[in-house]
Design an enzyme around this catalytic site. Structure first.
Site, mmCIF file in Angstrom:
data_model
loop_
_atom_site.group_PDB
_atom_site.id
_atom_site.type_symbol
_atom_site.label_atom_id
_atom_site.label_comp_id
_atom_site.label_asym_id
_atom_site.label_seq_id
_atom_site.Cartn_x
_atom_site.Cartn_y
_atom_site.Cartn_z
ATOM 1 N NE ARG A 143 -3.991 -2.154 2.039
ATOM 2 C CZ ARG A 143 -4.716 -2.755 2.984
ATOM 3 N NH1 ARG A 143 -4.442 -2.515 4.265
ATOM 4 N NH2 ARG A 143 -5.689 -3.570 2.652
ATOM 5 C CD GLU B 73 -3.431 -1.352 -7.883
ATOM 6 O OE1 GLU B 73 -3.241 -2.463 -8.393
ATOM 7 O OE2 GLU B 73 -2.764 -0.344 -8.212
ATOM 8 C CD GLU B 74 -2.055 -4.919 -3.173
ATOM 9 O OE1 GLU B 74 -1.981 -5.212 -1.973
ATOM 10 O OE2 GLU B 74 -1.773 -5.717 -4.085
ATOM 11 N N GLY B 75 -6.988 -2.859 -1.560
ATOM 12 C CA GLY B 75 -7.875 -2.247 -0.576
ATOM 13 C C GLY B 75 -8.473 -0.960 -1.121
#
Length: 385
Positions: free
Chosen positions: A251, A370-372
């Site tokens: 992140r 993406e990635e949360g």
């Protein structure tokens, strides 16, 4: 390097060298190819991958003991990621994707696993890799995955399906997350190392996307795919812990990527506004445009400094889950704003594919997902209160 505030965080000579390498590669190799790659839609730009591998960009973040560049600190990874993504967000993320594969391996792997799986990623002919977590019914809620790993003699059989996996079908090596105990949520998740040619592993057709088309995404299907026990990462049930640690790093690095495209959009809009004449003067002299550019510049600086702070916390061995979420949230929403603002500044030309800003606007949207997603980032931050 005048556009990076080096007076706040002095760079080492080695950091200056790798940043200059990334900047030159972005300017000379990535930006000229960006539109062609976007128009190709579902074709991996292997030529750029091989060029990047030859100069050490695809493996700069891997440890020296396995043949990598040795820039294992998150801060340097952020410096390089930003520069590459000024050239093109999708291509920049693609060229550093082996770092996402390496993170859980470095977190959970044995020395033998690291040497076997990381060493091949550091040469001029390095293969691509992939991280397989997301499923059709499990995105933000990673603990709800239903792909299973059932014990057999000497290993496991994988069954299930993954979706939206970056580099799937192109990658030779995979980290796959599956449930060794389907009755558990996070404590039932285990990570496995897998090769592309494993029997029982098949891939779907490339998924057509709004942006970041340099990274081809596919579904992966597992039908009694055998994985030997020595390819399990960590103990059974330890996979979710490794994944969350990976998310903290990824992140932050994606925050740097988002900062890169935001910076590209700001610089392009600023330069355009200096030359475009309306009502007898450059549009940058009109307050509405000047104030928008001022907001863009301010947000880029905010995003970069929050990303750097989170990276420095990780490098110091401190907890940074909240800071990583804040960095990604701020940077991704900055990318969305700045690319929108660039299109707005260019007006009708911004809406045209003749100029790159419309592509950057499409590319930037993925950073909020993406990635949360941004919603999940706010949830993580609120839990840290």
């Amino acid at each position: 390097m005048s556009d990076l505030p080096t007076e706040l965080v002095p760079f080492t000579p080695e950091q200056r060298d790798i940043v200059e390498l990334a900047r030159a590669f972005a300017r000379e190799e990535i930006r000229p190819r960006a539109r062609t790659v976007d128009e190709a839609d579902v074709e991996t730009p292997w030529d750029l991958w091989h060029k990047a591998a030859k100069v050490g960009i695809t493996g700069f973040m891997l440890p020296e003991e396995y043949g990598g560049g040795g820039f294992t600190d998150v801060f340097t990874q952020c410096l390089v990621q930003e520069e590459l993504c000024v050239g093109d967000l999708g291509i920049g993320n693609l060229l550093c994707s082996n770092g996402f594969f390496a993170d859980p391996l470095l977190e959970l792997g044995t020395e033998a696993q690291k040497r076997t799986w990381l060493t091949p990623l550091t040469g001029p002919e390095t293969p691509m890799t992939a991280l397989a977590t997301t499923e059709p019914g499990a995105g933000s809620d990673a603990a709800s995955i239903v792909t299973t790993a059932t014990r057999t003699d000497g290993g496991y059989l994988l069954n299930g399906q993954k979706a939206w996996i970056s580099n799937a079908g192109e990658a030779e090596q995979y980290v796959v997350f599956a449930k060794t105990d389907p009755t558990q949520r996070s404590r039932g998740v285990t990570a496995f190392l897998l090769r592309k040619d494993t029997p029982g592993v098949t891939f779907g057709e490339p998924m057509r996307k709004m942006g970041q088309r340099a990274i081809v995404c596919r579904e992966i299907f597992f039908a009694d795919a055998p994985v030997p026990e020595e390819n399990r990462l960590g103990a059974e049930g330890q996979g979710f812990h490794g994944l969350m640690r990976t998310f903290d790093i990824s992140r932050v690095v994606l925050g740097a990527a988002a900062t890169g495209v935001a910076r590209a959009a700001y610089e392009y809009a600023r330069d355009y506004a200096r030359t475009r004449q309306q009502f007898g003067k450059p549009v940058i002299e009109h307050q509405a445009v000047a104030f928008r550019l001022a907001d863009m510049r301010t947000r880029v600086e905010q995003a970069r400094l929050m990303t750097w702070r989170a990276a420095k916390r990780l490098d110091a061995g401190l907890s940074a889950t909240t800071e990583a979420a804040m960095a990604k949230l701020t940077a991704s929403e900055t990318a969305a704003y700045c690319t929108w603002a660039a299109v707005q500044t260019l007006g009708g030309w911004g809406y045209s594919r003749e100029y790159p800003v419309e592509q950057w606007m499409r590319d930037a949207k993925l950073e909020e997902i993406e990635e949360g997603t941004s919603d999940i980032m706010r949830l993580v931050i609120s839990r840290g209160l």
